[in-house]
Scaffold this motif. Structure first.
Motif, short mmCIF file in Angstrom:
data_model
loop_
_atom_site.label_atom_id
_atom_site.label_comp_id
_atom_site.label_asym_id
_atom_site.label_seq_id
_atom_site.Cartn_x
_atom_site.Cartn_y
_atom_site.Cartn_z
N UNK A 61 97.78 20.07 55.39
CA UNK A 61 96.53 19.69 54.73
C UNK A 61 95.74 18.72 55.59
N UNK A 62 94.46 18.64 55.27
CA UNK A 62 93.58 17.63 55.84
C UNK A 62 92.68 17.15 54.73
N UNK B 212 95.56 29.61 58.08
CA UNK B 212 95.63 29.03 59.41
C UNK B 212 95.86 27.54 59.28
N UNK B 213 95.66 26.81 60.35
CA UNK B 213 95.86 25.37 60.29
C UNK B 213 95.03 24.67 61.34
N UNK B 214 94.86 23.37 61.14
CA UNK B 214 94.14 22.54 62.11
C UNK B 214 95.12 21.56 62.73
N UNK C 159 89.77 26.42 62.14
CA UNK C 159 90.08 25.30 61.24
C UNK C 159 89.81 23.97 61.93
N UNK C 160 90.16 23.84 63.20
CA UNK C 160 89.84 22.63 63.96
C UNK C 160 88.33 22.40 63.97
N UNK C 161 87.60 23.44 64.24
CA UNK C 161 86.16 23.30 64.41
C UNK C 161 85.43 23.01 63.11
N UNK C 162 86.03 23.43 62.00
CA UNK C 162 85.47 23.03 60.71
C UNK C 162 85.55 21.52 60.54
N UNK C 163 86.68 20.94 60.95
CA UNK C 163 86.81 19.49 60.87
C UNK C 163 85.77 18.81 61.76
#
Length: 594
Positions: free
Chosen positions: A227-228, A64-66, A78-82
């Motif tokens: 990537x982040x 997936x991706x953020x 993935x957004x919420x992990x950040x």
């Protein structure tokens, strides 16, 4: 939504309507809820650790991706992990089933569970150096409850009134008393000084989501398409935005200082510093690419995969040891039957029990969930301290008993299907579910339910639908017979919005149309007390009613799972409301070869 597989899992968030958004197409489990929170006051503190020496990055591959790291705009897991790594809430998840202080050092609740007062720690700062105050909390809660807010969590706090008592004290008053409210306070808090000037309707998509200024132990260095990168925040360091380098915004250098000025004393850190100094997420759009990077030893962990992907990822594991860490979640896969008075075939609890009895839920967990889940014997998660197995007896798989139960209930078996009692023709059941591409787990569970009921002699048609049609046109309108859906029950389960008679109105979560005054009293009694002893007693009575009446057919609770190489030391399983909750203990993680 997840780019590889858009997870439908609608947020039938079952906590109180004041705390949860109902019938949302967004990723499930936006609201987070605790297990057995420590109610009343707490003096728990977050003790800072010395800033670690530089070491290699922890690298996690994500299917997936953020695209957004704002508490107001994070839509995917993935957004919420950040967000979980960049921001803090008033409280946070602790070991086991506990809640610990975070921005707040302690809290109080009145006797009726209606007013919660949080006392913030002094000398806390945003990553740009501005102080964190009660105004930030009030701003965040006001945005989430604003009718014009369209991002994740819209309507989730609309019946909560936040008031800044003083710069370090905030009062949250609920329109409806809720004994299990504390876990909602894990909601990430956003900086008012940076966002208060943004129109509420624009906050979800504001550029802040690409270059956030948080309060957590990590700051965002790079957020790009694939990537982040996050780095641990040194206790006394502040950073400025260097602009967009083409691969996303970058935050790298400390603010310039006046060399002639007297240097201020280094402040005591108010955020515990993690051992792992750098975290890198690598985003993959397909399982094959993720598995290849995992096999090549480029990743310390992999996440975001579906249960059906587990075997192939285990087979592709790099040389050396690895392990699967399972996080029990409160996501319930259930069969919802239309219980409105106009539909007579499902009104008899004996019929509903027979339909559940015909489904081999243990095999369902083994095959569809790849073992990453638990058979559901109640609407209450088995990991919840409110769950009492003696009040929720197991309904065993027994097709012969199910067939007899239907006959005893007045149904007649025919060549085409069964004919319900008092009906003049055989029943044909339309069973709705999310599309496979949107939610392969719910789709796969629905397929197994269809097979089970067809083996019972029923005529059943599986109709997978896009999320907007399934929710907006069918479930919310009561235009269905049966639907297999994922439900966010919550770690501190409040079933009132899901089953209470009043919740059949527009926006309520009672999509089955249930009207049962006796149940309403039990639901209200279970949600109100602050005392854990009183809550346990009320939940026991509620579970007895649920087991006897079988309003929804509980099928399975699924787990979140992450594959870690054994070089990653520290990740510990605990119940979660969503995959992002697994970062609860990241401060203790280490890299054995770092």
């Amino acid at each position: 939504m997840n780019v590889f597989r858009r997870r439908f899992e609608p947020s039938f968030n079952v906590p109180d309507r004041a705390i949860a958004a109902a019938l949302s197409v967004a990723l499930i489990l936006l609201s987070v809820w605790s297990l057995a929170p420590s109610l009343g006051s707490s003096q728990d503190s977050v003790e800072p650790t010395p800033f670690p020496a530089a070491g290699r990055a922890y690298v996690e591959g994500v299917l997936g991706m953020a695209t957004n790291a704002s508490p107001f705009g994070a839509r995917t897991a993935a957004d919420r992990s950040l967000v979980a790594l960049l921001f803090r809430g008033l409280v946070r998840l602790g070991p086991g089933n506990t809640i610990a202080g975070d921005l707040a050092s302690r809290w109080d609740v009145d006797d009726d569970g209606q007013t919660w007062t949080f006392h913030l720690r002094p000398d806390q700062h945003w990553q740009d150096g501005e102080p964190i105050t009660a105004d930030d909390v009030v701003f965040t809660i006001d945005v989430l409850g604003d009718p014009t807010f369209t991002g994740p969590g819209a309507e989730s706090w609309r019946e909560v009134e936040a008031t800044a008592v003083d710069p370090l004290t905030v009062s949250l008053r609920l329109s409806t008393p809720l004994g299990g409210f504390l876990q909602a306070a894990t909601q990430p808090i956003a900086p008012a000084h940076l966002l208060a000037g943004v129109p509420v309707e624009d906050l979800a998509d504001d550029p802040f989501g690409l270059h956030p200024v948080g309060s957590g132990p990590y700051r965002l260095l790079v957020l790009g398409a694939d990537r982040a990168t996050l780095v641990a925040v040194p206790p006394s360091e502040q950073f400025i935005d260097l602009g967009d380098t083409g691969d996303g915004p970058v935050f790298e250098r400390p603010r310039p200082t006046d060399s002639l000025a007297t240097s201020p004393p280094t402040p005591k850190p108010d955020v515990a510093v993690p051992y792992i100094q750098r975290i890198e997420f690598r985003y993959f759009h397909d399982l094959q690419s993720l598995a290849a990077a995992w096999s090549a030893g480029q990743l310390d962990a992999v996440s975001g995969f579906q249960p059906e992907d587990l075997a192939s990822l285990e087979a592709a594991a790099p040389a050396g040891e690895f392990r699967v860490v399972r996080y029990p979640s409160s996501t319930l896969l259930a069969a919802a039957l239309d219980l409105r008075a106009a539909r007579q075939e499902f009104q008899d609890p004996a019929v509903r029990r027979a339909l559940l009895e015909s489904i081999n839920r243990d095999v369902l967990v083994r095959d569809v969930l790849a073992g990453l889940g638990t058979r559901a014997d109640s609407l209450i998660p088995p990991s919840s301290p409110m769950f009492d197995p003696s009040k929720s007896p197991v309904v065993p798989f027994d097709r012969a008993a199910a067939r007899k139960a239907l006959a005893d209930a007045g149904w007649k078996e025919g060549e085409i299907s069964w004919t319900p009692k008092n009906a003049d023709k055989p029943i044909v059941i339309e069973l709705l579910s999310p599309e496979e591409s949107a939610n392969p787990v719910a789709y796969g569970v629905a397929e197994r339910v269809v097979d089970a009921w067809q083996s019972l002699g029923l005529s059943v048609r599986h109709i997978p639908l896009p999320g907007s049609e399934l929710i907006g046109e069918r479930l919310s309108q009561g235009n269905f017979q049966v639907a297999v859906i994922p439900l966010a029950i919550g770690l501190d389960p409040d079933l009132y919005p899901l089953l209470a008679s009043s919740q059949t109105r527009t926006g309520g979560s009672n999509v089955v149309g249930l009207q049962d005054p006796a149940l309403d009293k039990l639901l209200l009694a279970a949600r109100t007390p602050v005392s854990e002893e009183e809550r346990a007693t009320a939940y026991a009575a509620l579970q007895e009613r649920l087991a006897a009446r079988m309003y929804l057919l509980p099928l399975a609770f699924r787990d979140e799972a992450v594959l870690f190489r054994d070089t990653v030391v520290g990740p510990t399983s605990r119940p979660v409301s969503g995959s992002w909750d697994r970062w609860w203990d990241v401060l203790t993680w280490r890299l054995a070869d770092g």
